[in-house]
Design a protein around this motif. Sequence first.
Motif, PDB file in Angstrom:
ATOM      1  N   THR A 190       2.182  13.643  13.014  1.00 38.18           N
ATOM      2  CA  THR A 190       1.072  14.392  14.410  1.00 38.18           C
ATOM      3  C   THR A 190       1.302  16.275  14.032  1.00 38.18           C
ATOM      4  O   THR A 190       2.138  16.160  12.699  1.00 38.18           O
ATOM      5  CB  THR A 190       2.409  13.809  15.620  1.00 38.18           C
ATOM      6  OG1 THR A 190       3.733  14.457  15.272  1.00 38.18           O
ATOM      7  CG2 THR A 190       2.056  12.067  15.842  1.00 38.18           C
ATOM      8  N   SER A 219      -0.895  19.513  25.406  1.00 38.32           N
ATOM      9  CA  SER A 219      -0.651  19.654  23.726  1.00 38.32           C
ATOM     10  C   SER A 219       0.505  20.749  23.604  1.00 38.32           C
ATOM     11  O   SER A 219       1.363  20.779  22.375  1.00 38.32           O
ATOM     12  CB  SER A 219      -2.024  20.852  23.276  1.00 38.32           C
ATOM     13  OG  SER A 219      -2.891  19.884  23.405  1.00 38.32           O
ATOM     14  N   ASN A 255       5.201   5.171  24.817  1.00 39.10           N
ATOM     15  CA  ASN A 255       4.483   4.664  23.445  1.00 39.10           C
ATOM     16  C   ASN A 255       4.980   2.710  24.179  1.00 39.10           C
ATOM     17  O   ASN A 255       4.293   1.683  23.457  1.00 39.10           O
ATOM     18  CB  ASN A 255       5.067   4.549  22.306  1.00 39.10           C
ATOM     19  CG  ASN A 255       4.769   6.098  21.680  1.00 39.10           C
ATOM     20  OD1 ASN A 255       4.129   6.501  21.916  1.00 39.10           O
ATOM     21  ND2 ASN A 255       5.466   6.408  20.501  1.00 39.10           N
ATOM     22  N   ARG A 289      -4.954  18.105  16.766  1.00 47.96           N
ATOM     23  CA  ARG A 289      -6.205  17.197  16.298  1.00 47.96           C
ATOM     24  C   ARG A 289      -4.745  16.257  15.607  1.00 47.96           C
ATOM     25  O   ARG A 289      -4.128  15.697  15.164  1.00 47.96           O
ATOM     26  CB  ARG A 289      -6.475  17.729  15.536  1.00 47.96           C
ATOM     27  CG  ARG A 289      -7.667  19.443  15.426  1.00 47.96           C
ATOM     28  CD  ARG A 289      -8.478  18.453  16.399  1.00 47.96           C
ATOM     29  NE  ARG A 289      -9.337  19.810  16.772  1.00 47.96           N
ATOM     30  CZ  ARG A 289     -10.441  19.530  17.752  1.00 47.96           C
ATOM     31  NH1 ARG A 289     -10.685  18.208  17.924  1.00 47.96           N
ATOM     32  NH2 ARG A 289     -11.203  20.408  17.631  1.00 47.96           N
TER      33      ARG A 289
HETATM   34  P1  AMP Z   1       3.260  10.170  19.598  1.00 50.15           P
HETATM   35  O1  AMP Z   1       3.840  10.605  18.411  1.00 50.15           O
HETATM   36  O2  AMP Z   1       1.937  10.160  19.006  1.00 50.15           O
HETATM   37  O3  AMP Z   1       3.251   9.238  20.995  1.00 50.15           O
HETATM   38  O4  AMP Z   1       2.882  11.545  20.504  1.00 50.15           O
HETATM   39  C1  AMP Z   1       4.413  11.749  21.102  1.00 50.15           C
HETATM   40  C2  AMP Z   1       3.429  13.374  22.205  1.00 50.15           C
HETATM   41  O5  AMP Z   1       2.995  14.263  21.026  1.00 50.15           O
HETATM   42  C3  AMP Z   1       2.749  12.867  23.064  1.00 50.15           C
HETATM   43  O6  AMP Z   1       2.313  13.788  24.002  1.00 50.15           O
HETATM   44  C4  AMP Z   1       1.030  13.025  22.227  1.00 50.15           C
HETATM   45  O7  AMP Z   1      -0.231  13.301  22.797  1.00 50.15           O
HETATM   46  C5  AMP Z   1       1.900  14.378  21.517  1.00 50.15           C
HETATM   47  N1  AMP Z   1       1.145  14.867  20.101  1.00 50.15           N
HETATM   48  C6  AMP Z   1       1.582  14.285  19.390  1.00 50.15           C
HETATM   49  N2  AMP Z   1       0.480  15.275  18.242  1.00 50.15           N
HETATM   50  C7  AMP Z   1       0.112  15.936  18.692  1.00 50.15           C
HETATM   51  C8  AMP Z   1      -0.448  17.060  18.386  1.00 50.15           C
HETATM   52  N3  AMP Z   1      -1.101  17.059  16.870  1.00 50.15           N
HETATM   53  N4  AMP Z   1      -1.217  18.232  19.224  1.00 50.15           N
HETATM   54  C9  AMP Z   1      -0.899  18.393  20.751  1.00 50.15           C
HETATM   55  N5  AMP Z   1      -0.137  17.110  20.794  1.00 50.15           N
HETATM   56  C10 AMP Z   1       0.328  15.735  20.210  1.00 50.15           C
END
Ligand code: AMP
Length: 509
Positions: free
Chosen positions: A509, A135, A267, A141
Amino acid sequence: MPQTDFSELPSPPSRAAPPGFAFINSYAALPANFFSRQGPVPVANPRLIRFNQELASELGIDWQVLDPPTLASIFSGNLMPSGAEPIAMAYAGHQFGQFVPQLGDGRAILLGEVIDRSGMRRDIQLKGAGRTAYSRGGDGRAAVGPVLREYLVGEAMHALGIAATRALAAVATGETVVRERGLPGAILTRVAASHVRVGTFEYFAARRDLGAVKRLADYVIERHYPDLKAAEHPYLELLRSVAARQAKLVASWMHVGFIHGVMNTDNMTVSGETIDFGPCAFMDGYDPETVFSSIDGVGRYKFANQPPAAQWNLARFAETLLPLMDSDANRAAAAANEVIAAFADQFEELWLSGMCAKLGLFTREAEDLELVSAWLELMQRNQCDYTLTFRRLCDAVEAGGAAEAQLCASLVHPGEYQQWAPRWRSRLAREPQTAKERAASMRKVNPAFIPRNHRIEQAITAAIERDDFAPFEELQLVLARPFEDQKGFEAYAAAPQPAERVLQTFCGT
Ligand code: AMP
Ligand code: MG
């Protein structure tokens, strides 16, 4: 898709691990450094927003025995179905060009895998299920907005015939998540052919763990490309196969005006499914320079850049496989380079044949690229709505006169259509199909309904401000039949009014 009707369901089962799922988990059986074992963090007050019965049945889930509170408990992570082996997957990734050696599921928990009705293995994952070993600073969340967006867009993509992860359920957590302000929390249950990404390969390659890269490659071949097991050069063929699926995927995005928004290597799936609907959006007015994402300042992932961005990601994928391809590094690089270079032509061919189909062509001729390009330039100069204008072209083919007049009326410079159309008409005349047949085939590739940003925003606002999910439900229903003219729902096909236009999207996020 009908909304869940629970009126005739049997009384709730006991709170012990409920039946209904037949998990057969293969990823959790891989070496320990592929993931961290980790259950979801329970939430305060789960409430089912939506459950996708049709998909659940496709997955062979015996959902009829589960009542809504039980479904809400399962899909919030409060109740583990028997057979689940919850894990958070490790991965790395190039984010906007920068390598980040450790990302991983920071808020997603893979419950396990099921074999669906067609014999395909599918992942069931909770997104927004709490903090994990990966995380970093995040809270683990998800807010209700991004969950509804991912539900709507993923399901709409599927209905459009585009490979995408699916949404099995959306659950409100009854908790507040803190973003730019306090927002209602939610969890999305995502279904994927797998969650292996280019970034998963990069995770092990960056650690110089060639054994793990090989293990992962063999796993992916077994799961997604079993025909390659017998290949003489399976890892080179794996690269070629992933490239082929990505070429097809990105071409299909371009055909409907979809902008992914964050085409980072973490992604990009190796299965060829669209994943992660963060700042994604469909274009309204046609402009290849369109960027929606608030974090994409330089337009790295703008509409027109999606094919080269995919190619760039494939080059990163190739780098992880090089040592497996050939003991001679030069030979490996040469073979991989050839595949990466070929991607451009492969994409172009798929894109052009799809564009020709959108213009109603059944065959291909040498000048078709010029015809398509002239049409796109016309659309851009005339600020045409990408979706509506192609749909109006279907009417023009079938009905001629009045329909063409309507199309012309929507242009800034109507004369441009009068110039272009005779070329198109004479090209169509060289094919034997009737106008009716042609219009019917065009209406199968030119959707009337796409998940327009302003509609998504309206659905999200109603959910956040008024706890009203009716707009989400209605939008979801309309988007399930994108190629049909749906009486009474014409407003969903319309382009946004200037005041409704959404110019920027956020990861949330
Ligand atoms: P994403 O931008 O959704 O592709 O996420 C990129 C990275 O950030 C991934 O490793 C996700 O698991 C992490 N991530 C995104 N949002 C959160 C969050 N709210 N808490 C923890 N990790 C996050
Ligand atoms: Mg991601």
